[in-house]
Write a protein that holds these residues in place. Sequence first.
Motif, short mmCIF file in Angstrom:
data_model
loop_
_atom_site.label_atom_id
_atom_site.label_comp_id
_atom_site.label_asym_id
_atom_site.label_seq_id
_atom_site.Cartn_x
_atom_site.Cartn_y
_atom_site.Cartn_z
N ILE A 88 -9.46 37.36 44.93
CA ILE A 88 -10.08 38.11 43.83
C ILE A 88 -9.83 39.61 44.02
CG2 ILE A 88 -12.30 38.70 42.75
CD1 ILE A 88 -13.14 35.74 43.42
N ASN A 89 -9.94 40.07 45.27
CA ASN A 89 -9.63 41.49 45.54
C ASN A 89 -8.17 41.81 45.23
OD1 ASN A 89 -11.75 43.40 47.11
ND2 ASN A 89 -12.25 41.24 47.38
N THR A 90 -7.29 40.84 45.45
CA THR A 90 -5.87 41.05 45.12
C THR A 90 -5.71 41.32 43.63
OG1 THR A 90 -5.20 39.64 46.95
CG2 THR A 90 -3.56 39.99 45.22
N VAL A 91 -6.43 40.55 42.81
CA VAL A 91 -6.39 40.80 41.35
C VAL A 91 -6.89 42.22 41.07
CG1 VAL A 91 -7.28 40.08 39.10
CG2 VAL A 91 -6.72 38.36 40.83
N MET A 92 -7.99 42.57 41.72
CA MET A 92 -8.58 43.90 41.49
C MET A 92 -7.59 45.01 41.82
SD MET A 92 -10.50 46.54 42.97
CE MET A 92 -11.68 46.21 44.26
N TYR A 93 -6.96 44.92 42.97
CA TYR A 93 -6.05 46.01 43.38
C TYR A 93 -4.75 46.01 42.58
CZ TYR A 93 -9.03 47.58 47.15
OH TYR A 93 -10.07 48.11 47.85
N THR A 94 -4.26 44.83 42.20
CA THR A 94 -3.00 44.83 41.45
C THR A 94 -3.20 45.36 40.03
OG1 THR A 94 -3.30 42.53 40.83
CG2 THR A 94 -1.92 42.94 42.74
N LEU A 95 -4.42 45.24 39.49
CA LEU A 95 -4.68 45.73 38.13
C LEU A 95 -5.24 47.15 38.10
CD1 LEU A 95 -6.27 42.63 36.33
CD2 LEU A 95 -3.90 43.44 36.22
N PHE A 254 -0.28 44.53 45.97
CA PHE A 254 -1.54 44.94 46.61
C PHE A 254 -1.25 45.51 48.00
CE2 PHE A 254 -5.32 42.79 48.96
CZ PHE A 254 -5.92 44.01 49.17
N LEU A 255 -0.54 44.75 48.85
CA LEU A 255 -0.27 45.19 50.21
C LEU A 255 1.21 45.53 50.35
CD1 LEU A 255 -2.38 42.47 52.02
CD2 LEU A 255 -2.96 44.89 51.78
N TYR A 256 1.49 46.55 51.15
CA TYR A 256 2.85 47.10 51.21
C TYR A 256 3.41 47.02 52.64
CZ TYR A 256 2.00 48.80 46.54
OH TYR A 256 1.74 48.86 45.19
N ASP A 259 7.79 41.89 54.76
CA ASP A 259 8.61 41.03 53.89
C ASP A 259 8.55 41.40 52.42
OD1 ASP A 259 9.91 39.44 55.57
OD2 ASP A 259 8.75 37.62 55.18
N MET A 260 7.55 42.14 52.02
CA MET A 260 7.45 42.44 50.59
C MET A 260 8.49 43.47 50.16
SD MET A 260 6.11 45.63 50.05
CE MET A 260 5.41 45.53 48.42
N ALA A 261 9.07 44.19 51.13
CA ALA A 261 10.13 45.15 50.79
C ALA A 261 11.47 44.42 50.81
CB ALA A 261 10.13 46.29 51.79
N ASP A 262 12.36 44.89 49.96
CA ASP A 262 13.68 44.27 49.85
C ASP A 262 14.46 44.47 51.15
OD1 ASP A 262 15.16 42.88 48.12
OD2 ASP A 262 15.64 44.56 46.79
N ASP A 263 15.19 43.43 51.57
CA ASP A 263 16.07 43.57 52.73
C ASP A 263 17.10 44.65 52.41
OD1 ASP A 263 16.11 42.53 55.18
OD2 ASP A 263 17.29 40.73 54.70
N GLY A 264 17.17 45.70 53.18
CA GLY A 264 18.13 46.78 52.89
C GLY A 264 17.68 47.69 51.77
N GLY A 265 16.48 47.52 51.28
CA GLY A 265 16.02 48.31 50.14
C GLY A 265 15.07 49.43 50.52
N VAL A 266 15.04 49.78 51.80
CA VAL A 266 14.09 50.82 52.22
C VAL A 266 14.84 52.04 52.73
CG1 VAL A 266 12.17 51.33 53.78
CG2 VAL A 266 12.42 49.03 52.85
N GLU A 279 7.25 39.31 47.29
CA GLU A 279 6.78 40.67 46.98
C GLU A 279 5.28 40.81 47.27
OE1 GLU A 279 7.46 41.77 42.90
OE2 GLU A 279 6.59 43.77 43.17
N TYR A 280 4.62 39.66 47.26
CA TYR A 280 3.16 39.67 47.53
C TYR A 280 2.86 39.06 48.91
CZ TYR A 280 2.27 41.34 42.84
OH TYR A 280 2.23 42.12 41.70
N ALA A 281 3.81 39.16 49.84
CA ALA A 281 3.61 38.60 51.18
C ALA A 281 3.95 39.68 52.20
CB ALA A 281 4.47 37.36 51.37
N ALA A 282 3.08 40.66 52.35
CA ALA A 282 3.34 41.77 53.27
C ALA A 282 3.04 41.34 54.71
CB ALA A 282 2.47 42.96 52.89
N GLY A 283 3.94 41.67 55.62
CA GLY A 283 3.70 41.38 57.04
C GLY A 283 3.82 39.91 57.36
N THR A 284 3.67 39.62 58.66
CA THR A 284 3.81 38.23 59.11
C THR A 284 2.67 37.37 58.56
OG1 THR A 284 4.94 38.92 61.12
CG2 THR A 284 3.89 36.75 61.16
N PRO A 285 3.01 36.28 57.89
CA PRO A 285 1.95 35.45 57.28
C PRO A 285 1.32 34.48 58.27
CG PRO A 285 4.11 34.58 56.72
CD PRO A 285 4.36 35.80 57.58
N ASN A 286 0.29 33.78 57.80
CA ASN A 286 -0.37 32.74 58.59
C ASN A 286 0.45 31.46 58.42
OD1 ASN A 286 -1.99 30.79 59.67
ND2 ASN A 286 -3.84 31.40 58.57
#
Length: 303
Positions: A88-95, A254-256, A259-266, A279-286
Amino acid sequence: MAAVRERFVFAEAGRVTTNNAANTQPPRALLALMQRLAPLYDNVHRGQPTASQHTTRLFEATYDDIAAFVGAPGRSNVVLVRNTTEAINTVMYTLLTQFREGDNIVTTTMERNSNFVPWFALCNQILPRLGRRVSLQLARVDALSGELDLAHLASLVDARTKLGACTAASNFLGTQNPLADVSAVAAASGYLQPGGERRSYLLIDSAQWVPSHAVDMQALGADYLAFSFHKMLAPFGVGALVAREERLTQSLPFLYGGDMADDGGVCADRVSYNDLPWEYAAGTPNILGAGAAAAAGPGPDAE
Ligand SMILES: Cc1ncc(COP(=O)(O)O)c(C=O)c1O
Protein backbone atom coordinates in the motif's frame (compact mmCIF):
# COMPACT_ATOMS: atom_id res chain seq x y z
CA MET A 1 -8.27 -33.42 10.39
CA ALA A 2 -5.49 -35.90 11.12
CA ALA A 3 -4.39 -35.73 7.46
CA VAL A 4 -4.27 -31.93 7.61
CA ARG A 5 -2.34 -31.96 10.89
CA GLU A 6 0.15 -34.36 9.35
CA ARG A 7 1.10 -31.68 6.84
CA PHE A 8 2.31 -29.26 9.55
CA VAL A 9 5.13 -29.39 12.07
CA PHE A 10 3.75 -26.84 14.51
CA ALA A 11 1.32 -29.32 16.07
CA GLU A 12 4.28 -31.57 16.95
CA ALA A 13 5.75 -28.63 18.83
CA GLY A 14 2.55 -28.43 20.86
CA ARG A 15 1.20 -25.37 19.09
CA VAL A 16 -2.21 -25.30 17.49
CA THR A 17 -3.26 -21.77 16.62
CA THR A 18 -6.24 -20.56 14.69
CA ASN A 19 -5.39 -16.90 14.18
CA ASN A 20 -5.09 -17.37 10.44
CA ALA A 21 -6.30 -13.83 9.76
CA ALA A 22 -2.98 -12.67 11.21
CA ASN A 23 -0.71 -15.41 9.89
CA THR A 24 -0.64 -19.08 9.05
CA GLN A 25 2.03 -21.67 9.85
CA PRO A 26 4.12 -22.92 6.95
CA PRO A 27 3.44 -26.57 6.10
CA ARG A 28 6.11 -29.24 6.22
CA ALA A 29 6.40 -29.40 2.41
CA LEU A 30 7.22 -25.71 2.18
CA LEU A 31 9.89 -25.91 4.87
CA ALA A 32 11.39 -28.85 2.96
CA LEU A 33 11.31 -26.85 -0.28
CA MET A 34 13.25 -24.02 1.35
CA GLN A 35 15.78 -26.49 2.68
CA ARG A 36 16.21 -27.92 -0.83
CA LEU A 37 16.60 -24.50 -2.45
CA ALA A 38 18.95 -22.96 0.09
CA PRO A 39 22.19 -24.88 -0.66
CA LEU A 40 21.84 -24.28 -4.40
CA TYR A 41 20.78 -20.69 -4.53
CA ASP A 42 22.70 -17.59 -5.55
CA ASN A 43 21.87 -13.96 -6.19
CA VAL A 44 19.59 -13.23 -9.16
CA HIS A 45 20.39 -11.26 -12.31
CA ARG A 46 24.13 -11.53 -11.62
CA GLY A 47 25.42 -13.07 -14.82
CA GLN A 48 27.62 -16.06 -15.27
CA PRO A 49 27.47 -18.60 -12.43
CA THR A 50 25.18 -21.53 -13.21
CA ALA A 51 23.62 -21.23 -9.75
CA SER A 52 22.76 -17.58 -10.39
CA GLN A 53 21.20 -18.40 -13.75
CA HIS A 54 19.20 -21.26 -12.24
CA THR A 55 18.03 -19.12 -9.32
CA THR A 56 17.14 -16.30 -11.68
CA ARG A 57 14.90 -18.61 -13.73
CA LEU A 58 13.15 -19.88 -10.59
CA PHE A 59 12.80 -16.39 -9.18
CA GLU A 60 11.39 -14.90 -12.37
CA ALA A 61 8.89 -17.77 -12.66
CA THR A 62 7.49 -16.85 -9.23
CA TYR A 63 6.31 -13.56 -10.74
CA ASP A 64 4.40 -15.47 -13.47
CA ASP A 65 2.79 -17.75 -10.88
CA ILE A 66 1.74 -14.85 -8.67
CA ALA A 67 0.27 -12.91 -11.62
CA ALA A 68 -1.72 -15.96 -12.77
CA PHE A 69 -2.93 -16.60 -9.20
CA VAL A 70 -4.88 -13.31 -9.12
CA GLY A 71 -5.83 -13.16 -12.80
CA ALA A 72 -3.30 -10.51 -13.83
CA PRO A 73 -1.91 -10.61 -17.39
CA GLY A 74 1.70 -11.45 -16.46
CA ARG A 75 4.89 -10.82 -14.52
CA SER A 76 4.99 -7.13 -15.52
CA ASN A 77 2.05 -6.55 -13.21
CA VAL A 78 3.80 -7.84 -10.09
CA VAL A 79 5.83 -5.94 -7.50
CA LEU A 80 7.17 -8.10 -4.67
CA VAL A 81 7.48 -6.40 -1.30
CA ARG A 82 7.51 -7.52 2.34
CA ASN A 83 3.81 -7.36 3.21
CA THR A 84 0.45 -5.74 2.46
CA THR A 85 1.37 -2.56 4.31
CA GLU A 86 4.47 -2.08 2.18
CA ALA A 87 2.43 -2.77 -0.97
CA ILE A 88 0.00 0.00 0.00
CA ASN A 89 2.90 2.35 0.76
CA THR A 90 4.30 1.52 -2.68
CA VAL A 91 1.07 2.81 -4.24
CA MET A 92 1.32 5.92 -2.08
CA TYR A 93 4.90 6.73 -3.08
CA THR A 94 4.50 5.90 -6.76
CA LEU A 95 1.49 8.25 -7.03
CA LEU A 96 2.94 10.95 -4.75
CA THR A 97 3.97 13.36 -7.49
CA GLN A 98 0.69 12.98 -9.40
CA PHE A 99 -1.68 14.52 -6.85
CA ARG A 100 -3.05 17.94 -7.80
CA GLU A 101 -4.21 20.75 -5.55
CA GLY A 102 -7.81 20.08 -4.46
CA ASP A 103 -7.75 16.33 -5.15
CA ASN A 104 -9.18 13.85 -2.67
CA ILE A 105 -8.72 10.22 -1.66
CA VAL A 106 -11.68 8.14 -0.53
CA THR A 107 -11.31 5.21 1.84
CA THR A 108 -13.60 3.69 4.49
CA THR A 109 -13.86 3.48 8.28
CA MET A 110 -13.59 -0.31 7.90
CA GLU A 111 -9.91 -0.33 6.97
CA ARG A 112 -7.07 -1.98 8.82
CA ASN A 113 -4.72 0.89 9.76
CA SER A 114 -2.35 -0.23 6.95
CA ASN A 115 -4.89 1.16 4.48
CA PHE A 116 -5.60 4.32 6.45
CA VAL A 117 -2.34 5.62 7.98
CA PRO A 118 -0.52 6.00 4.61
CA TRP A 119 -3.41 8.07 3.21
CA PHE A 120 -3.73 10.08 6.42
CA ALA A 121 0.01 10.83 6.35
CA LEU A 122 -0.05 11.67 2.66
CA CYS A 123 -2.94 14.14 3.01
CA ASN A 124 -2.05 15.65 6.39
CA GLN A 125 1.73 15.49 6.63
CA ILE A 126 3.49 14.81 3.33
CA LEU A 127 1.61 16.75 0.62
CA PRO A 128 1.09 19.88 2.78
CA ARG A 129 4.89 20.18 3.02
CA LEU A 130 4.99 20.15 -0.78
CA GLY A 131 2.36 22.89 -0.84
CA ARG A 132 -0.52 20.72 -2.03
CA ARG A 133 -3.87 20.29 -0.34
CA VAL A 134 -5.46 16.88 -0.83
CA SER A 135 -8.29 15.76 1.45
CA LEU A 136 -9.07 12.33 2.85
CA GLN A 137 -12.73 11.24 2.89
CA LEU A 138 -14.01 8.26 4.87
CA ALA A 139 -17.06 6.25 3.81
CA ARG A 140 -19.26 5.08 6.69
CA VAL A 141 -19.95 1.56 7.88
CA ASP A 142 -23.38 0.64 9.25
CA ALA A 143 -22.91 0.17 12.99
CA LEU A 144 -25.46 -2.66 13.26
CA SER A 145 -24.84 -4.73 10.15
CA GLY A 146 -21.13 -3.98 9.69
CA GLU A 147 -21.82 -3.39 5.98
CA LEU A 148 -20.15 -0.63 3.99
CA ASP A 149 -22.53 2.27 3.28
CA LEU A 150 -22.19 2.16 -0.49
CA ALA A 151 -24.45 5.18 -1.04
CA HIS A 152 -22.25 7.25 1.28
CA LEU A 153 -19.14 6.01 -0.53
CA ALA A 154 -20.68 6.98 -3.88
CA SER A 155 -21.54 10.44 -2.52
CA LEU A 156 -17.89 11.04 -1.55
CA VAL A 157 -16.36 9.95 -4.87
CA ASP A 158 -16.34 12.80 -7.37
CA ALA A 159 -14.33 14.30 -10.21
CA ARG A 160 -11.55 15.25 -7.72
CA THR A 161 -11.10 11.69 -6.42
CA LYS A 162 -7.75 10.46 -7.67
CA LEU A 163 -7.85 7.23 -5.70
CA GLY A 164 -10.27 4.98 -3.88
CA ALA A 165 -8.72 2.60 -1.33
CA CYS A 166 -11.02 -0.09 0.02
CA THR A 167 -10.60 -3.38 1.79
CA ALA A 168 -12.05 -6.49 0.13
CA ALA A 169 -12.78 -8.06 3.50
CA SER A 170 -12.52 -6.60 6.97
CA ASN A 171 -10.09 -8.31 9.37
CA PHE A 172 -12.17 -6.96 12.26
CA LEU A 173 -15.82 -7.30 11.22
CA GLY A 174 -15.51 -10.13 8.72
CA THR A 175 -17.55 -8.06 6.27
CA GLN A 176 -16.90 -8.75 2.61
CA ASN A 177 -17.39 -5.67 0.49
CA PRO A 178 -19.33 -5.50 -2.80
CA LEU A 179 -16.21 -4.99 -4.89
CA ALA A 180 -17.96 -4.85 -8.26
CA ASP A 181 -20.10 -1.96 -6.96
CA VAL A 182 -17.10 -0.19 -5.45
CA SER A 183 -15.23 -0.62 -8.72
CA ALA A 184 -18.20 0.83 -10.67
CA VAL A 185 -18.25 3.89 -8.39
CA ALA A 186 -14.52 4.50 -9.00
CA ALA A 187 -14.94 3.98 -12.75
CA ALA A 188 -17.72 6.59 -12.96
CA SER A 189 -16.01 9.42 -11.02
CA GLY A 190 -14.83 11.40 -14.05
CA TYR A 191 -11.44 12.26 -12.48
CA LEU A 192 -8.96 13.14 -15.23
CA GLN A 193 -5.87 10.97 -14.73
CA PRO A 194 -2.49 11.88 -16.28
CA GLY A 195 -2.85 9.20 -18.99
CA GLY A 196 -6.14 10.79 -20.13
CA GLU A 197 -8.49 8.26 -18.49
CA ARG A 198 -11.51 9.74 -16.69
CA ARG A 199 -11.96 7.66 -13.54
CA SER A 200 -10.51 7.15 -10.07
CA TYR A 201 -7.83 4.55 -9.55
CA LEU A 202 -8.89 1.74 -7.21
CA LEU A 203 -6.70 -0.01 -4.66
CA ILE A 204 -8.14 -3.13 -3.03
CA ASP A 205 -6.57 -4.19 0.27
CA SER A 206 -6.79 -7.90 -0.43
CA ALA A 207 -4.97 -9.21 2.66
CA GLN A 208 -8.07 -11.06 3.92
CA TRP A 209 -9.42 -11.90 0.48
CA VAL A 210 -6.72 -13.41 -1.72
CA PRO A 211 -5.97 -16.23 0.76
CA SER A 212 -9.51 -17.60 0.58
CA HIS A 213 -11.02 -16.61 -2.80
CA ALA A 214 -10.43 -17.20 -6.48
CA VAL A 215 -9.46 -13.71 -7.61
CA ASP A 216 -9.76 -12.26 -11.11
CA MET A 217 -8.20 -8.86 -10.98
CA GLN A 218 -8.97 -7.99 -14.60
CA ALA A 219 -12.68 -8.87 -14.29
CA LEU A 220 -12.83 -6.72 -11.16
CA GLY A 221 -11.32 -3.68 -12.86
CA ALA A 222 -9.06 -2.83 -9.91
CA ASP A 223 -5.82 -0.94 -10.45
CA TYR A 224 -3.99 -2.38 -7.49
CA LEU A 225 -4.27 -5.45 -5.24
CA ALA A 226 -2.19 -5.65 -2.07
CA PHE A 227 -1.74 -8.87 -0.09
CA SER A 228 0.67 -10.88 2.09
CA PHE A 229 1.79 -14.47 1.64
CA HIS A 230 2.24 -15.10 5.37
CA LYS A 231 -1.56 -15.29 5.60
CA MET A 232 -1.58 -18.18 3.12
CA LEU A 233 0.99 -20.67 4.37
CA ALA A 234 4.26 -18.97 3.35
CA PRO A 235 6.82 -17.78 5.91
CA PHE A 236 6.94 -14.09 6.82
CA GLY A 237 8.57 -11.59 4.50
CA VAL A 238 6.81 -11.58 1.13
CA GLY A 239 3.83 -9.55 0.03
CA ALA A 240 2.67 -8.48 -3.40
CA LEU A 241 1.39 -5.42 -5.09
CA VAL A 242 -0.28 -6.53 -8.30
CA ALA A 243 -1.05 -3.53 -10.50
CA ARG A 244 -2.33 -2.69 -13.94
CA GLU A 245 0.75 -2.33 -16.10
CA GLU A 246 -0.08 1.31 -17.00
CA ARG A 247 -0.10 2.20 -13.30
CA LEU A 248 3.52 1.07 -13.06
CA THR A 249 4.69 2.54 -16.38
CA GLN A 250 2.99 5.89 -15.78
CA SER A 251 4.34 6.31 -12.23
CA LEU A 252 7.77 6.94 -10.82
CA PRO A 253 9.29 3.91 -9.08
CA PHE A 254 9.21 3.81 -5.29
CA LEU A 255 12.70 2.46 -4.46
CA TYR A 256 15.81 3.32 -6.44
CA GLY A 257 19.09 1.51 -7.15
CA GLY A 258 20.27 -2.02 -7.89
CA ASP A 259 18.30 -4.13 -10.35
CA MET A 260 15.77 -1.40 -11.00
CA ALA A 261 18.38 0.56 -12.97
CA ASP A 262 19.11 -0.44 -16.54
CA ASP A 263 22.23 -2.56 -17.10
CA GLY A 264 24.69 -0.02 -18.53
CA GLY A 265 22.15 2.76 -18.08
CA VAL A 266 23.78 4.55 -15.17
CA CYS A 267 26.00 7.54 -15.93
CA ALA A 268 26.85 10.65 -13.92
CA ASP A 269 24.32 12.70 -15.87
CA ARG A 270 21.73 10.12 -16.93
CA VAL A 271 19.99 7.07 -15.44
CA SER A 272 17.57 4.79 -17.24
CA TYR A 273 15.44 2.12 -15.64
CA ASN A 274 14.99 -1.59 -16.24
CA ASP A 275 11.90 -3.12 -17.87
CA LEU A 276 8.95 -4.22 -15.75
CA PRO A 277 8.72 -5.90 -13.36
CA TRP A 278 12.37 -5.33 -12.40
CA GLU A 279 11.97 -1.54 -12.46
CA TYR A 280 10.15 -2.08 -9.17
CA ALA A 281 12.72 -4.52 -7.71
CA ALA A 282 15.46 -2.39 -6.15
CA GLY A 283 18.35 -4.23 -4.51
CA THR A 284 18.71 -7.91 -3.74
CA PRO A 285 15.24 -9.45 -3.33
CA ASN A 286 13.97 -12.05 -0.87
CA ILE A 287 14.76 -14.92 -3.23
CA LEU A 288 13.95 -17.91 -1.02
CA GLY A 289 10.91 -16.12 0.32
CA ALA A 290 9.57 -15.50 -3.19
CA GLY A 291 10.05 -19.18 -4.07
CA ALA A 292 8.22 -20.28 -0.93
CA ALA A 293 5.46 -17.69 -1.47
CA ALA A 294 4.81 -18.82 -5.02
CA ALA A 295 4.79 -22.47 -3.98
CA ALA A 296 2.48 -21.73 -1.03
CA GLY A 297 -0.11 -19.86 -3.01
CA PRO A 298 -0.19 -20.12 -6.74
CA GLY A 299 2.73 -22.20 -7.89
CA PRO A 300 3.48 -25.87 -8.38
CA ASP A 301 2.94 -28.08 -5.34
CA ALA A 302 5.95 -27.72 -3.08
CA GLU A 303 6.08 -31.50 -2.85
C1 LIG B 1 -7.25 -6.24 5.92
C2 LIG B 1 -5.80 -6.18 6.26
N1 LIG B 1 -5.01 -5.28 5.64
C3 LIG B 1 -3.71 -5.18 5.89
C4 LIG B 1 -3.09 -5.98 6.83
C5 LIG B 1 -1.64 -5.81 7.09
O1 LIG B 1 -0.92 -6.88 6.62
P1 LIG B 1 0.66 -6.94 6.79
O2 LIG B 1 0.93 -6.99 8.26
O3 LIG B 1 1.06 -8.18 6.07
O4 LIG B 1 1.22 -5.71 6.19
C6 LIG B 1 -3.85 -6.92 7.51
C7 LIG B 1 -3.22 -7.78 8.53
O5 LIG B 1 -3.84 -8.38 9.36
C8 LIG B 1 -5.23 -7.03 7.22
O6 LIG B 1 -6.01 -7.93 7.84
